[in-house]
Design an enzyme around this catalytic site. Structure first.
Site, PDB file in Angstrom:
ATOM      1  N   VAL A1043       0.833  -1.204   0.000  1.00  0.00           N
ATOM      2  CA  VAL A1043       0.000   0.000   0.000  1.00  0.00           C
ATOM      3  C   VAL A1043       0.866   1.251   0.000  1.00  0.00           C
ATOM      4  O   VAL A1043       0.817   2.069  -0.909  1.00  0.00           O
ATOM      5  CB  VAL A1043      -0.968  -0.001   1.202  1.00  0.00           C
ATOM      6  N   ARG A1044       1.671   1.401   1.029  1.00  0.00           N
ATOM      7  CA  ARG A1044       2.551   2.559   1.093  1.00  0.00           C
ATOM      8  C   ARG A1044       3.612   2.300   2.149  1.00  0.00           C
ATOM      9  O   ARG A1044       3.511   1.355   2.939  1.00  0.00           O
ATOM     10  CB  ARG A1044       1.782   3.844   1.419  1.00  0.00           C
ATOM     11  N   SER A1045       4.617   3.164   2.171  1.00  0.00           N
ATOM     12  CA  SER A1045       5.707   3.043   3.119  1.00  0.00           C
ATOM     13  C   SER A1045       5.692   4.246   4.048  1.00  0.00           C
ATOM     14  O   SER A1045       5.483   5.382   3.600  1.00  0.00           O
ATOM     15  CB  SER A1045       7.049   2.947   2.393  1.00  0.00           C
ATOM     16  N   PHE A1048       8.133   4.268  10.028  1.00  0.00           N
ATOM     17  CA  PHE A1048       8.543   3.150  10.865  1.00  0.00           C
ATOM     18  C   PHE A1048       8.291   1.793  10.218  1.00  0.00           C
ATOM     19  O   PHE A1048       8.589   0.778  10.812  1.00  0.00           O
ATOM     20  CB  PHE A1048       7.806   3.203  12.210  1.00  0.00           C
ATOM     21  N   LYS A1066       0.617  -3.330   9.141  1.00  0.00           N
ATOM     22  CA  LYS A1066       1.851  -2.532   9.176  1.00  0.00           C
ATOM     23  C   LYS A1066       2.986  -3.420   9.655  1.00  0.00           C
ATOM     24  O   LYS A1066       2.933  -3.989  10.738  1.00  0.00           O
ATOM     25  CB  LYS A1066       1.694  -1.324  10.099  1.00  0.00           C
ATOM     26  N   ASP A1161      -0.340  15.052  15.928  1.00  0.00           N
ATOM     27  CA  ASP A1161       0.150  15.057  14.533  1.00  0.00           C
ATOM     28  C   ASP A1161      -1.036  14.971  13.578  1.00  0.00           C
ATOM     29  O   ASP A1161      -1.071  14.118  12.688  1.00  0.00           O
ATOM     30  CB  ASP A1161       1.122  13.906  14.296  1.00  0.00           C
TER      31      ASP A1161
END
Length: 1401
Positions: A1043-1045, A1048, A1066, A1161
């Site tokens: 999916v994505r990076s 962490f 994850k 955040d």
């Protein structure tokens, strides 16, 4: 050895040699005298290393003896004088010493070439970059500079400028010199070297002291004197002396000697010298004298030839009495290697022992080396695979215990680990399997090339050791497919997301499986000395076919899911799947027949859906107005036409792919004659031992007797490798089903054909050819020429596959049904439009039905029965069409004239030929009546000489009246109905809450297990934080696509293999020991936060799986992407749409703060949207749980020092975070960040987008500046006030999330808008609706809330009383929670802002 002749100035007089010269320092007299006596300078520096670009002032001697050809000067040419200074500069040492190299002692060598000149003047390479002063001497005899006290003149140009003046003639001279002397090494290839190249070791020759070619400077224009110099006796004497020296050195004698010396020793060393060096090294290594070592080598060389003979005569001895074959080969190869050590090179060995150069010896030696290398590679690769799998038997299903930090025994097989960690496709792309494939191909090539030598030397083949390696990918893929099928079949009623995920998984698995099978067949193909099983195991083919069947099951589920996004793309989707499977189906045994049947079934299912769609919409809309009826039926006809055409086109393509047969009826009593004709014309009977028991016989053309594989391919409609040959020979196969027994007198050949069903009636014969129509027609012609009138054609063209033909017949019937329904829909539309002026709509329905019927008639051309039946129905339609025009339309309207002509033409088309003879008398009389009536009104529209056109134009100008009818709308009282619905919803939610509480309690009990880790192990101490968590789970799951990076770890999709639910996984790796503890703390902090949250606007957390080197965190998968991805397409222009998102953001943030958690955040990238568009807060890596203080007077920041730490993204960061000042109310920093997010949604650009770096942003934020807010014409005043409150500089005065929920911008929207949210379940304790009393809700909805601090404090207190239950995380994916926001429902699917539907009263 190259020598430097150093010329020094005369005694005491120094005068400037050149005008405009820079002063140059010379060697002092005392040093000059001593070295004049020696006559030589140091030879260890290359000449071009003496070029120095000096900017300091130096002096030049007046008595310097220059190396200049004696040629006339050109007065006034200062540039040539300057060029001379640089052109002769090679003779100037970097320490003001002028040197000249004798050409007699310098050899031209391409290694020492002019590439040193291609750059500006610089210091020697040995001094460059070492902190050495280039203006100080690097020669030992020059230590002190000396300056002249006489008058001096300066150059008018810089030294580099003069260098460039002489550069072109210098290079031209080199080129000409290289061309003129072909016997010398060329230096042209060095012209383009860079400065960096000149500093490498490759720039120098192999000789110890490279020689310098002085000839390259003879043609350089470097005249330094004029006529006045010749008048001076002393100068003239020196010039004449130099001219004489130049003549001697450039004479023929000197040049001839130079060439002779070069040719005698081109390499600088003789063979004897090299031999002596090698012998000396050998003696030094063995601690002997040179003579002793030479004697040892001489005696050792005497034993070389027997060893070589031993290699030629080598054969493997019996293993029972001697060593294993590999040890025997290794031993003989070591002997050969020992013999090679007695010689300098292979050439010397071949000269000394001619046997070593023989072809027989080298052939045997190369074979032994190849065999040994392959055997060692096989052994190494076997050990690698055994270690990877975890056992020595390559048992992929063996369960081995794995390290688990919660103390629970966790065993999994190798295949399960593959699914969990990398997936099939990436597994077969890993280095282990690619290396294995390379070794297998290398082994096959080695055996093929050395098969004869292996046989002569009795070397055993390594197929027994290689076969497990060759079959390993097959076994791995077989177990992976079997395991995936077992898990997939457990899924009950999967949704479309799970179906899509499984489709992708099986598509990858099928493609990899086919690729592995093709590679195995290629490897196992016969070759000299190579004999492996040519076919894969039957189990592999079976599991591959089962996977294909399940793949079609998934396709059926996807097409029947009712997904609107796929509604008009069904056929496009099927065509893509057809293209994919068509590439791989050839390698799946039995797959082509199954694929043909399944695709035929799917296309028929889609056609049936079209028929159901037409039938369900024939009744029309509830509102019977001209506009609504026209819109309804126009859409119906358009959608039906588009879908039907696509399906019919795909079905025709599919049928043409498998149409390869024709059926003939055998005439009564002529069966023996037909059999005799076939046997006498070379046909043979293919005996299958299966079909004959059912009374079915296979007879093949004589051209197939030598090609049984082609015969099988024709029977099963497979692709044929030599199709062109089969077509040229008109080869075919006959399937005969006789009524009586037959007597075959021809050849009989046994053919291994699996049993298959044949749908052939008795007393018939079927001819089968390829799927090329030309081939089938040619084969039929040949067969009919043989059979003559003994057979009659029954079915012209069909598929030999029974299921495909049955589906084709079903397709024909479906087309007939749809055509009848479309024709009947005309009467339904006319009935629905009765009383409404919709003549245009009715005419278009007639036109559509006529065109639809014509298309079906062309498709049903093969079946006369259905075709005749449909023709009669369409002819009746044509008569009704004419009746509609004559009886119901305005005959005076010119539009009716056009309609009538079209209807008459269609009727004429339908009754042409013998079709008119099929009509009964009653129908024919009706046709005559209607046609006569229509022709009568058509005559009224004929315009003779244009008279009617003039009258019509006049009437058109006079008619200007437009009539309209008012529309009345009435509304009923719905208050009572709304109240009942509300009570029902409350009762339902109470029941659901009770069930959720019971379920959560049960799951908590199931998770209350574990084992305390040994905290004496240092590494385990950090894992206790993760392993002791009750959310540490163990489930069977499969890793999906990337999916994505993130910062962490990487995020993948995952599938729960037990329930089929989709997950977001994850993966955080714990391999770096330096960041191990901080990473564990980060994971533990995020787990602590997520375990406390359970809200529809917060991403759901399921649990964590801890391993030795990585940790998997399971969360809800949000298919809609992030808010940042949505805003990348532009801002949200509609403020009402913006409010839908803001309400969800506020509700989610209010809940987070009520659980004593700070996000810290908040930004669009950390706000996700699920597949229905619901907002989800995510990425709680920077979040902080703050335990509430026991003393109400104590502030949060006083008990939690972490609040003072800098965390977040600068452009979304609050001022107090940067300044480290007072923090205000709990969560005030998140409110500022939320305001930045809402501002970005309004503008489409990030806050502080005008700043170029983060430091500038932090500076402006710290200076109490606020981001730019749009003008009032872009947003409403309430929205501007809302944003300004979020950007309140004083955190004490900044409102909380619950305060903002009561802002008029939000409450006004809630009163006017009804927003719905998908149903789901949540415990009553976490529902926001129960925390606000009905009275308070009514006040908020009515806008009669009190703005005082007490009101908002009460509302905030209601949030703080909530405590979310822990997430039950070991049972798969939970449904999204339901949130009741003051009786307002949130939107069901907010994929993009323009898809949000909201209604305002």
């Amino acid at each position: 050895m190259g020598l430097e002749h150093t010329f020094y100035p005369a005694e005491d007089r120094f005068e400037p040699l050149l005008e405009h010269s820079e002063p140059v320092n010379f060697v002092p007299k005392e040093n000059a005298k001593s070295y004049v006596r020696q006559g030589f300078a140091s030879p260890h520096q290359s000449l071009m290393d003496n070029l120095v670009d000096s900017t300091e002032s130096t002096k030049r001697s007046e008595n310097f003896v220059s190396h200049i050809p004696l040629t006339p000067s050109h007065s006034g040419q200062s540039e040539k004088l300057m060029s001379t200074r640089t052109s002769h500069s090679p003779y100037i040492s970097p320490t003001m010493s002028y040197t000249n190299h004798s050409p007699a002692n310098l050899t031209r060598n391409s290694s020492f070439n002019h590439q040193h000149y291609s750059t500006t003047l610089r210091s020697p390479p040995s001094m460059r970059g070492r902190g050495i002063d280039v203006n100080s001497s690097h020669y030992p005899h020059i230590s002190r500079p000396r300056t002249s006290s006489d008058s001096q003149k300066m150059y008018t140009r810089a030294p580099v400028d003069y260098y460039y003046i002489q550069e072109n003639p210098y290079f031209n001279n080199i080129d000409q010199d290289s061309i003129s002397d072909k016997s010398l090494p060329s230096t042209n290839q060095s012209l383009h070297h860079s400065e960096e190249d000149t500093e490498s070791d490759n720039d120098f020759s192999e000789s110890i002291h490279p020689e310098f070619d002085i000839d390259v400077f003879y043609k350089v224009s470097n005249i330094l004197y004029d006529e006045s110099d010749l008048q001076d006796p002393e100068k003239r004497e020196r010039l004449e002396w130099h001219s004489m020296l130049s003549s001697v050195l450039k004479g023929d004698v000197m040049q001839t000697e130079k060439r002779r010396l070069r040719l005698t020793e081109p390499d600088g060393h003789s063979g004897t010298y090299i031999s002596e060096v090698w012998l000396g090294l050998q003696a030094w290594l063995h601690g002997r004298l040179n003579a002793d070592q030479a004697e040892v080598i001489r005696k050792s060389r005497e034993g070389v030839e027997p060893v070589l003979r031993e290699v030629i005569d080598f054969q493997i001895q019996d293993e029972e009495t001697t060593k294993p074959p590999l040890e025997q080969v290794t031993e003989i190869l070591e002997k050969v290697e020992q013999c090679k050590q007695f010689y300098i090179s292979s050439r010397e060995m071949e000269e000394n022992v001619p046997l070593s150069a023989s072809k027989e010896f080298n052939y045997k030696l190369n074979a032994l080396i190849s065999w040994s290398n392959v055997m060692e590679s096989i052994q190494v690769e076997t050990l690698v695979l055994q270690k990877w799998v975890g056992n020595d038997e390559f048992d992929l299903t063996m369960r081995t215990p794995q390290f688990n930090y919660d103390g629970v025994e966790n065993t999994s097989s190798f295949v399960e680990r593959i699914f969990r960690q990398s997936g099939l496709q990436r597994t077969f792309e890993q280095r282990t399997l690619t290396t294995l494939n390379r070794i297998i191909h290398q082994a096959k090539q080695t055996i093929s090339e050395n098969a004869q030598a292996f046989e002569e030397m009795k070397l055993p083949t390594y197929e027994d050791k290689l076969l497990p390696l060759v079959r390993f990918p097959i076994k791995l893929l077989e177990e992976a497919l079997r395991l995936r099928l077992a898990y997939a079949k457990k899924i009950k009623g999967p949704n479309f997301l799970i179906v899509d995920s499984m489709l992708d998984d099986f598509k990858i698995a099928l493609s990899v499986a086919v690729r592995i099978k093709r590679e195995y067949i290629k490897i196992a193909s016969p070759s000299p000395g190579w004999s492996l099983p040519t076919n894969v195991d039957e189990d592999y083919d079976n599991v591959l076919l089962d996977s294909l069947k399940f793949y079609f099951k998934l396709l059926t589920l996807k097409l029947s899911s009712g997904n609107k996004n796929l509604y008009f793309k069904e056929i496009d989707f099927l065509e893509n799947e057809w293209a994919f499977l068509n590439e791989h189906i050839y390698w799946i045994n039995g797959g082509d027949i199954h694929m043909a049947g399944q695709f035929s079934y799917l296309s028929n299912s889609l056609l049936l859906n079209v028929h159901r769609y037409v039938e369900s919409h024939l009744n029309g809309p509830t509102e019977r107005t001209a506009a609504s009826l026209t819109n309804w039926y126009s859409t119906l006809l358009k959608n039906t036409q588009i879908r039907f055409r696509k399906i019919l086109r795909f079905s025709e393509t599919l049928n043409s792919r498998f149409e390869n047969a024709s059926d003939f009826v055998i005439s009564e009593g002529h069966l023996p004659d037909l059999v005799n004709r076939l046997s006498t014309t070379g046909h043979f009977l293919a005996y299958t031992a299966n079909l004959e028991r059912d009374g079915v016989f296979v007879i093949a053309d004589h051209t197939l007797s030598e090609n049984p594989e082609a015969l099988k391919a024709l029977l099963f409609s497979k692709d044929i490798s030599n199709l062109e040959t089969i077509q040229q020979n008109c080869s075919y196969v006959l399937i005969l089903c006789p009524v009586h027994p037959i007597v075959w007198k021809g050849r009989i050949e046994k053919v291994d054909v699996p049993d298959f069903s044949v749908d052939l009636k008795t007393n018939r014969v079927r001819i089968i050819a390829s799927n090329k129509r030309e081939h089938l027609q040619a084969a039929k012609s040949v067969f009919q020429s043989i059979s003559g009138d003994l057979v009659t054609l029954a079915v012209e063209c069909r598929s030999s596959i029974t299921r495909v033909y049955k589906e084709f017949i079903r397709l024909s019937k479906l087309c007939m049904r749809i055509s009848s329904t479309v024709v009947d829909c005309v009467s339904a539309v006319r009935e629905a439009c009765s009383g409404v002026n919709c003549h245009d709509l009715i005419y278009h329905v007639f036109s559509f039905a006529a065109e639809f019927g014509q298309r079906i008639l062309r498709f049903l051309s093969f079946d006369s029965y259905w075709q005749t039946k449909l023709k009669r129905k369409i002819t009746s339609l044509a008569v009704e069409w004419i009746s509609f025009i004559c009886d119901e339309c305005d005959l005076m309207d010119r539009k009716t004239f056009r309609w009538g002509v079209g209807a008459l033409e269609f009727l004429m088309l339908m009754i042409r030929g013998n079709n008119i003879l099929l009509i009964d008398d009653a129908m024919f009389l009706k046709i005559r009546e209607k046609v006569g009536k229509s022709m009568a009104f058509l005559l009224t529209h004929f315009d003779v000489l244009g008279a009617k056109s003039k009258v019509a134009a006049k009437l058109q100008r006079e008619s200007t009246e437009v009539s309209s009818s008012p529309r009345l709308t009435s509304f009923g009282d719905v208050e009572e109905e709304a109240l009942s619905i509300q009570l029902l919803q409350k009762e339902t939610m109470l029941r659901i809450d009770e069930l959720e509480i019971e379920r959560n309690n049960t799951l908590l009990e199931r998770l209350a297990i574990g084992h305390v880790l040994d905290d004496s192990v240092f590494r385990n101490r950090d894992f206790i934080k993760l392993a002791s968590s009750f959310s540490n789970i163990t489930i069977r799951w499969q890793q999906g696509h990337f999916v994505r990076s993130g910062m962490f770890g990487d995020v993948y999709t995952g599938v729960n293999m037990e329930t089929g639910d989709l997950l977001a996984v994850k993966e955080i790796k714990l391999q770096d020991s330096r960041t191990f503890r901080s990473t564990v703390d980060q994971i533990h902090n995020e787990m602590t936060v997520l375990e406390r949250l359970n809200h529809p606007n917060v991403v759901t957390y399921y649990g964590v799986e801890v391993h030795r080197e990585k940790v998997y965190i399971f969360m809800e998968f949000c298919q809609g992407g992030s808010l940042a991805d949505l805003l990348a397409h532009g801002r949200i222009e509609d403020e009402n749409v913006l409010k839908v998102y803001v309400v969800q953001l506020l509700e989610g943030l209010a809940y987070i703060h009520s659980q004593h958690i700070l996000h810290r955040d908040i930004k669009p990238a950390n706000i996700l949207l699920d597949h229905r568009g619901m907002i989800k807060y995510s990425d709680f890596g920077s979040a902080l749980y703050v335990s509430p203080p026991t003393d109400p007077e104590v502030r949060y920041e006083d008990i939690q020092p972490e609040l003072q730490h800098l965390a977040g993204t600068p452009m979304y960061m609050a001022p107090e975070i940067i300044l480290g000042t007072k923090k205000g109310d709990f969560g005030a920093m998140d409110i500022w960040s939320l305001g930045c997010v809402i501002l970005e949604m309004m503008t489409g650009s990030t806050p502080w987008s005008e700043m170029d770096n983060e430091w500038a942003i932090m500076y402006h934020v710290a200076a109490m500046h606020t981001p730019s807010i749009p003008q009032n014409e872009k947003i409403s005043s309430l929205a501007r006030d809302f944003i300004e409150q979020c950007f309140e500089r004083d955190p004490e005065q900044r409102p909380r999330a619950v305060d903002l929920l009561t802002h008029p911008w939000i409450t006004d929207f809630r009163k006017k808008t009804i927003i719905t949210m998908p149903p789901a379940t949540i415990t009553k304790k976490t529902s926001l609706s129960h925390t606000i009393t009905e009275e308070k809700t009514a006040q908020l909805l009515a806008g009669r809330h009190d703005d005082s601090k007490a009101e908002t404090d009460s509302l905030a207190a209601s949030y703080k009383e909530e405590s979310a239950l822990p997430v039950a995380s070991n049972v798969g994916l939970r449904q999204p929670n339901e949130l009741r926001i003051d009786s307002i429902n949130l939107p069901p699917a907010i994929v993009t802002p323009d898809t949000i539907n909201y209604s305002v009263d």
